[in-house]
Each structure stands twice: as C-alpha cells, then as structure tokens.
Design a protein around this motif. Structure first.
Motif, PDB file in Angstrom:
ATOM      1  N   HIS A  99      -3.802  -7.699  -2.181  1.00 34.64           N
ATOM      2  CA  HIS A  99      -4.217  -7.909  -0.792  1.00 34.64           C
ATOM      3  C   HIS A  99      -4.968  -9.228  -0.652  1.00 34.64           C
ATOM      4  O   HIS A  99      -4.827  -9.932   0.351  1.00 34.64           O
ATOM      5  CB  HIS A  99      -5.099  -6.754  -0.327  1.00 34.64           C
ATOM      6  N   ALA A 147       0.830  -1.211   0.000  1.00 35.28           N
ATOM      7  CA  ALA A 147       0.000   0.000   0.000  1.00 35.28           C
ATOM      8  C   ALA A 147       0.864   1.261   0.000  1.00 35.28           C
ATOM      9  O   ALA A 147       0.533   2.249  -0.662  1.00 35.28           O
ATOM     10  CB  ALA A 147      -0.937  -0.002   1.212  1.00 35.28           C
ATOM     11  N   VAL A 151      -4.305   2.805  -1.662  1.00 41.26           N
ATOM     12  CA  VAL A 151      -4.672   1.645  -0.847  1.00 41.26           C
ATOM     13  C   VAL A 151      -4.416   0.349  -1.613  1.00 41.26           C
ATOM     14  O   VAL A 151      -4.006  -0.664  -1.059  1.00 41.26           O
ATOM     15  CB  VAL A 151      -6.144   1.753  -0.405  1.00 41.26           C
ATOM     16  N   PHE A 207     -10.935  -2.351   0.536  1.00 40.66           N
ATOM     17  CA  PHE A 207      -9.726  -2.973   1.065  1.00 40.66           C
ATOM     18  C   PHE A 207     -10.079  -4.068   2.072  1.00 40.66           C
ATOM     19  O   PHE A 207      -9.558  -5.194   2.014  1.00 40.66           O
ATOM     20  CB  PHE A 207      -8.856  -1.880   1.695  1.00 40.66           C
ATOM     21  N   TYR A 208     -10.973  -3.760   2.988  1.00 37.77           N
ATOM     22  CA  TYR A 208     -11.419  -4.725   3.993  1.00 37.77           C
ATOM     23  C   TYR A 208     -12.101  -5.918   3.330  1.00 37.77           C
ATOM     24  O   TYR A 208     -11.892  -7.077   3.723  1.00 37.77           O
ATOM     25  CB  TYR A 208     -12.357  -4.022   4.971  1.00 37.77           C
ATOM     26  N   CYS A 228      -6.538  -4.254   8.520  1.00 37.85           N
ATOM     27  CA  CYS A 228      -7.075  -3.263   7.586  1.00 37.85           C
ATOM     28  C   CYS A 228      -6.938  -1.857   8.153  1.00 37.85           C
ATOM     29  O   CYS A 228      -6.473  -0.941   7.460  1.00 37.85           O
ATOM     30  CB  CYS A 228      -8.532  -3.587   7.276  1.00 37.85           C
ATOM     31  N   GLU A 232     -11.497  -7.186   0.377  1.00 39.21           N
ATOM     32  CA  GLU A 232     -10.497  -8.054  -0.239  1.00 39.21           C
ATOM     33  C   GLU A 232      -9.791  -8.921   0.799  1.00 39.21           C
ATOM     34  O   GLU A 232      -9.526 -10.101   0.556  1.00 39.21           O
ATOM     35  CB  GLU A 232      -9.476  -7.224  -1.011  1.00 39.21           C
ATOM     36  N   ALA A 234     -12.438   3.747  -0.317  1.00 38.77           N
ATOM     37  CA  ALA A 234     -11.314   2.825  -0.482  1.00 38.77           C
ATOM     38  C   ALA A 234     -11.217   1.788   0.636  1.00 38.77           C
ATOM     39  O   ALA A 234     -10.991   0.604   0.368  1.00 38.77           O
ATOM     40  CB  ALA A 234     -10.015   3.621  -0.575  1.00 38.77           C
ATOM     41  N   ALA A 249      -6.707  -1.394  -3.677  1.00 40.15           N
ATOM     42  CA  ALA A 249      -7.833  -2.295  -3.902  1.00 40.15           C
ATOM     43  C   ALA A 249      -8.032  -2.507  -5.390  1.00 40.15           C
ATOM     44  O   ALA A 249      -7.876  -1.597  -6.191  1.00 40.15           O
ATOM     45  CB  ALA A 249      -9.101  -1.700  -3.280  1.00 40.15           C
ATOM     46  N   THR A 274      -3.135  -0.782   8.484  1.00 41.37           N
ATOM     47  CA  THR A 274      -2.542  -0.477   7.182  1.00 41.37           C
ATOM     48  C   THR A 274      -3.031   0.850   6.638  1.00 41.37           C
ATOM     49  O   THR A 274      -2.251   1.643   6.084  1.00 41.37           O
ATOM     50  CB  THR A 274      -2.867  -1.602   6.187  1.00 41.37           C
ATOM     51  N   THR A 275      -4.311   1.108   6.795  1.00 37.31           N
ATOM     52  CA  THR A 275      -4.870   2.366   6.304  1.00 37.31           C
ATOM     53  C   THR A 275      -4.258   3.560   7.017  1.00 37.31           C
ATOM     54  O   THR A 275      -3.888   4.562   6.390  1.00 37.31           O
ATOM     55  CB  THR A 275      -6.394   2.371   6.494  1.00 37.31           C
TER      56      THR A 275
END
Length: 750
Positions: A455, A200, A448, A237-238, A472, A240, A233, A450, A475-476
């Motif tokens: 990921h 990321a 991110v 992301f979560y 998640c 995935e 985003a 995605a 990382t964000t």
C-alpha cells in the motif's frame, strides 16, 4: 499578534528569485516546511538575535493589482520597539538592492540589537537564516512577522495579507501546486483505488474467512472481527497510505524521515519477495485446473484414471461398485476421494517424493503454467503504474461478477440454506475463547495487508493531495464485504455437498488450498454443466491472485529501484529491473512445482510472512508515532489533505495498534503448532530452515539500525539525534540546534 513576543527584525518588503514560489504558506505548517520531500531547503545566512514585530499602521483592506504598483514605496509600517512605536516607510525592492543595510534596521538605539544582521534567504525555512523578503510587485500590502532566535532550527512565519478576490484565488492555486519530482503518477484515482482493493481482496477472503467464521461461532465471529478491524488493522492501513503519498518514496527510501528504522523497509521488501515465491504458485495451480476443466468430463469425477489408487472412493457410486467397499466414506477431505487424488497425485505428483529431502525435478506442465503467471505479471508491471493501473480494472472487478453468478446458481441447490445457516448461526459462548479473538486479529491484519509495504508503494505514485482517507475507508469496506459475501458462495456449495453425500458439514468445511482445489471442485463436479462452473471458479481464483501478486512484486520493484537510484544508479531502467526481479522469483518458485514442492510450499507459507510481517508492521507503527512524532505526522496529514487526524486515529497509532500487534506476536510464539503437512512431519532441520527464513528479514531492522548509528558522523549525541530525526534536520542538529526529539513534549504528544 498580541500574544507574540516582541523580539525580531522587521522586514517590510523584499524579493523573489525567478522560478521559485513565495513563502506565503499558512502559519499552521510554516514551521515545518523544510521536511516536505518535494520542497527543497537552502541553508543560507546567519542567525538573528532579536527582532521587532511589524504591524500595518492602517488596518483597512487594501485592494491592489500587481500592475498598479510601479513606484518604489510600500505602505507605512509601524515597528514595536521597546516601549514606543516607531513609524517608517518600508524600502522598495530597488532601494534594498542598492543598500542591503536597509534590511537590518536599528543596529543601534532602540530599533534592534547591536550587531544584528538580516540575510536574504530562498523563502524556505532553514536554521540560522531569515526568510527572504517579498517582491513588491506581488505582495504589496503584506506584512511578514518574524520570530527568529539564534541557533533555533525552526523559524515561525506569519503573514497578514490583504488581497482582492482574484489574488486570493491565485494564492490558493499556488499553495496546492503538485510537486514536480519526476515521479510517475496513476492515470486516474480509480486506478489507485482498484489496485489497493485488488491487493487487499485476495485468495484468503475466499478460502480462509468463511471457514474461520463457521469455526469460531458463525455470526458471533463478526464481533471480534469488527473490533480488530476498527482498532487494529485500519489505522495501520491508513498510516501506510499517508506515508507513501506524502513522501512519494518507496518502502526503503521513505525512511529518511527516521533513518534508524530504515531496516523496516528492507524487512517489508524481503517479506513481499518471499511471499512471491509461493503465492504465485497458487495462481499456477489455478491455471492448470482451468485448462483441465476445458473438457466434456472433469478429470476428478471418478476413480477410473491412471493416477487413482485402490483406496479411491467415488461418492456417486453408493451401490457398492467402488474399488473397495470395506472403507467407510469420510467426506471430501479424506485422502481417497477423486478430487483429492487428482490434486495430490495428478497435479502435484506427491507419490514420487518422500518428503522435503526428496524434491525431484519440476513438473513441466506446472512450470509452463507458472511461467504464464510470471509473464502476465511482467507485462502488467514493466511500465509501472501506467500499465498495472489498467490491468486491475479487470482483475479487481471480475471476481465480483463471477461470485455473483456462482451464488445465484448455488442458492438453487438442495441443502444450500443449510450451509448458510451453519455459516451464520451465532454462538455467543465462543467469544469467551481466546483463540477466537486471535483468529479474528490475524485474519483482518493479513487481509488488509498492512506491513507488506505494498500500500505504501502504491500510494507513493499518488498525486500529493489525493484523498487517501476516503480510499482507506472504501477499501476496508469492500474488503470486509468481499469476505462476508464469499462466505455465502462457499457455504451454499458446502451445504449442497453435505446434503448430497449425507455427511455432516464439518466433514466438508475446511480452509486453504484444500477448499479451493479439493472440496469445491468435487462440489461443482456433480452439477449440470460442471465444466462451465469449474472454469468460472478457477478463472475467479486467477483474477483474485493476479492483482495480489502484482502488489507484492510492485513493492519489491519500487523499494529496490528507488533505493538504487537514490544511491546513484540513475541509469537503471524499470523495464530491465522488473525483468530481473520477475526472473529471480520465477526460478525460486519452480522449487514448489516439483513432486516434493508442496512441502516447501507449506514451509514458506508458514514462516515467510508470519512473525516477520507482524514485526515489520509493529516497528513501522512505533517509528512513525513515537520517533517521527504524532505532531509532525499530523502536520503532514493537514498539509496534504487539509485536515488533521482525529483523536481516534492518534490514539490507535500510538497505543492501540502497537499493542494489538504485540499481542498477536506473543500469542503466536507461545502457541506454536508442530510443522506438518497432512501425515508428513517435518524434520528438525526444516524447522530451523523456516525460522532462519523468518529471521533473515526481521534481523534487517537491528542490523541497519546499528549500521546507521556507526556510520553517521558526529558525536554520540549527534549520531543518535540524527538517526531518530528526519534527514532535513541533520544539518541544523550538527550546527548545535536543539533536538526536538530530546524533549518530553515530543514523546508525550497525542
């Protein structure tokens, strides 16, 4: 129990087959166990028309130990049948084996429906079968309540079990057992966390976010950036991470949950592969600059080199000793500074190419640097996550050390505070500009990561109960912090450069390769110990690029390798397949180290991961939240993490995130910019080539969808039902079971 329909066949005790775990799952997910990828199904036996409800005659707590019960009787049971209550003694395991008819009580009278039958099953949910009865040695005192309907693909099982404390601990441990599917896992949870952080946090955090923040209102830009982060985003992301961790499959084979959208996996893999063709070239350039910095005097300090032109302007010679004095200095973005001429004429050798139709042969020095990059990537990837998980401990952490050192040095320079002021000075009036919001959406989405499938691939190597929700959020936060922090580093040096050369900061602020290979090198060239600071900076770029490069190729390797093995190629070794993927990517990437390679680089950068990446993420969100179903997806999360996703996540997955992506796609299509690099305008055939590249990955989605519908056996209705339902439900659908996705309840659930 009061709310249960009085239908069913009462079973008091039963058996386990050796080596299988009991079906004493929680009632919240018992109706959908068959969908879990690590819990196989057996479809045995026939349907049951009606069933009784069994309840304990004595509700007192029964403390027991498995060694105590060696008799053949179980506690007295009470069956509700019609309007009366019939008590009976449940048969023992040996009696059931001797007389299976005991399992079908009341084939006459009020005890059941004539002709009803009960079949021992394997303990897992399956259509037209009843769960196997329990072993009297391990489940004494347990009552199994069945609610089974003929041709109903789902069987709801509830238990009332009375255990002592030791038994509770044993049961809890059996529920949380990890799947043993032979798939490797990360050495530690920190390996996974650093890997997704490393992917990321990439070069865009350094060379794009600071410039966008400066151009779009300074501190005011953080408002749309944060909103797009929260509602666009991060939910994707979560999603995935959940998909990869729950199904433990790569981005292609994952789509057994909804075969109609298997093309989304192919699209993501192709996008990641295309990106590797040019992204790794940037790391190769950084290697070249790193080696060029290992000398007492940096080669881009003055205009006395063989590659310099008559128009070269040395900003340090303001006393009229330049090669030409009638050209006004235009800042480091001018095509005539020592740094820009070093990059374009000494490194890229653009002067030997007329355009995209005149690429030439690869420059051997750059080819060697690029080869070093791919050798490093292979050594990091050929053993899977066991090897790459160790590499990221350096590649994901070193950039923060270097950024901190560079910031500490930059803050001591004159003009540094002026640069930071330009970086953060809020202009709230800019929020009225639509372009500001689009820039924020595009930046956070690409940052991110995605839609790439990276990921998802990384998460597929997690343990089943890993807390990916925490990963998640961490990382964000780290990604956003890095973008913001790197802005301070970059603008301290841009402020110093603006102060030293007496030009406005707009003349030195830029993004992309122009920032890291032209502006920043010229800034550090004026510092004492310039070689050290230059080497530190380019070492940081290499570290930032390597873990992102590893992530992209890992997506390709995991996706294609899982698909090949699912198709029967179990003989394929990861080491050999990784070598093949790396070699193909290297051969294509060599095009970008030719004299005309910068034109191909810009073409790939524009079209390889633009609209195609957005389409990949869009159809992924639609497939999961609408076709696979939010209820089913929430059940997966609860089984894996122990809690269901909140209303915020569900609304974002189903409505907000898809709308967010559609808006970005529409805006990108409506406001197309002419394809050009500096003063070179691409010919029309090059634009067609770029769109062909983009469409080659996007078209995989409809092509694979049509292929799935055509090749799926059954009637038209069954084909559609199977294509939009998980593969675990296909047998039941072909048997005439009701299709959940043909009901309004499925589509309207939030």
């Amino acid at each position: 129990m009061a709310g249960m329909p009085i239908l069913g066949n009462s079973v008091g005790a039963g058996e386990f087959r050796d080596g299988r775990e009991a079906s004493n799952r929680s009632s919240s997910s018992g109706s959908r166990r068959g969908s879990s990828p690590h819990r196989p199904q057996d479809h045995n036996g026939g349907g049951v028309d009606k069933a009784d409800i069994s309840v304990p005659a004595n509700r007192a707590r029964l403390n027991y130990d498995s060694d105590v019960y060696h008799d053949s009787k179980v506690p007295i049971m009470a069956s509700l049948s019609g309007g009366g209550v019939v008590t009976h003694t449940a048969p023992s395991y040996e009696e059931q084996r001797a007389s299976p008819a005991l399992l079908s009580r009341g084939t006459s009278g009020n005890s059941g429906t004539p002709g009803a039958r009960s079949v021992r099953d394997d303990g897992y949910c399956s259509a037209s079968s009843t769960p196997r009865a329990f072993d009297h040695k391990s489940t004494k005192g347990s009552v199994v309540t069945l609610s089974c309907y003929k041709k109903e693909p789902k069987i709801q099982i509830e238990e009332e079990c009375f255990y002592n404390e030791n038994s509770k601990r044993i049961r809890a441990n059996s529920i949380k057992a990890e799947p043993n599917d032979g798939r490797e896992t990360w050495g530690t949870g920190a390996d996974f966390l650093l890997s997704i952080i490393g992917f990321a946090v990439d070069l865009a955090n350094v060379w794009r976010f600071p410039y966008l923040c400066y151009r779009n209102g300074g501190g005011a830009f953080l408002i749309p950036y944060t909103l797009m982060l929260i509602f666009g985003a991060v939910p994707l992301f979560y999603m995935e991470l959940i998909l990869g961790q729950y199904n433990r499959q790569g981005p292609i084979t994952l789509w057994k949950i909804c075969p109609l959208f298997k093309g989304v996996g192919f699209c993501a893999v192709m996008v990641a592969f295309y990106v590797s063709f040019y992204y790794n070239v940037i790391i190769g350039w950084a290697f070249y600059f790193l080696m060029s910095s290992a000398r007492s005097e940096l080669p881009w300090v003055h205009c006395d080199n063989a590659w310099n032109t008559e128009q070269c302007w040395d900003a340090s010679r303001l006393n009229g000793t330049n090669k030409t004095d009638d050209i006004k200095y235009q800042g480091p973005l001018s095509h005539f500074t020592p740094a820009s001429e070093f990059f374009h004429r000494a490194v890229l050798e653009m002067q030997h190419s007329e355009g995209l139709n005149d690429l030439g042969f690869p420059k051997w020095q750059l080819a060697i640097c690029l080869g070093l990059v791919y050798v490093t990537l292979y050594l990091s990837l050929f053993k899977g996550v066991k090897s790459s998980g160790k590499v990221v401990w350096m590649t994901a952490t070193m950039p923060y050390v270097v950024l901190s050192i560079l910031l500490a040095r930059g803050l001591l320079l004159p003009g540094a505070t002026r640069g930071i002021a330009y970086y953060l000075q809020p202009e709230l009036t800019r929020l009225k500009d639509t372009q500001v919001w689009v820039d924020a959406a595009v930046q956070i989405f690409y940052s991110v990561g995605a839609g790439f499938g990276v990921h998802l691939s990384y998460a597929s190597y997690n343990t089943f109960h890993n807390n990916c929700y925490r990963d998640c959020l961490v990382t964000t936060l780290v990604n956003c912090f890095t973008s913001f922090f790197s802005g301070f580093v970059i603008f301290t040096y841009l402020g110093f450069m603006s102060h030293k050369q007496g030009v406005p900061i707009s003349s030195v602020a830029t993004e992309g390769p122009g920032l890291v290979f032209q502006v920043y090198p010229e800034a550090v060239a004026t510092l004492p110990g310039a070689s050290l600071w230059a080497m530190l900076f380019f070492f940081m770029l290499i570290m930032l690029g390597l873990d992102s490069g590893m992530g992209g190729l890992e997506c390709v390797i995991t996706g294609l390798l899982d698909q090949a093995r699912a198709s029967g190629a179990h003989w394929l070794r990861r080491e050999h397949f990784t070598l093949f993927v790396v070699c193909v990517s290297f051969c294509v990437a060599c095009i970008n180290v030719t004299p005309g390679g910068i034109y191909m680089f810009h073409l790939l950068d524009t079209y390889a991961a633009g609209i195609s990446l957005l389409c990949s993420a869009l159809f992924e969100a639609v497939a999961v939240s609408w076709f696979y179903g939010l209820k089913r997806f929430s059940d997966d999360v609860e089984e894996m993490l122990g809690f269901r996703p909140g209303i915020y996540w569900r609304i974002c997955w189903k409505f907000v995130s898809p709308t967010f992506i559609i808006g970005v796609v529409v805006f990108g299509l409506l406001y197309q910019q002419p394809l050009q690099y500096q003063h070179y305008t691409y010919p029309p055939w090059a634009v067609v080539l770029g769109w062909g590249l983009a469409c080659s990955s996007i078209l995989m989605i409809p092509i694979v969808a049509v292929y799935k519908i055509v090749t799926t056996p059954g009637t038209c209705r069954q084909r559609i039902a199977c294509c939009i339902s998980p593969e675990s439900e296909h047998e039941a659908i072909r048997g005439g079971a009701p299709v959940t996705r043909f009901t309004w309840r499925h589509w309207l659930y939030v």
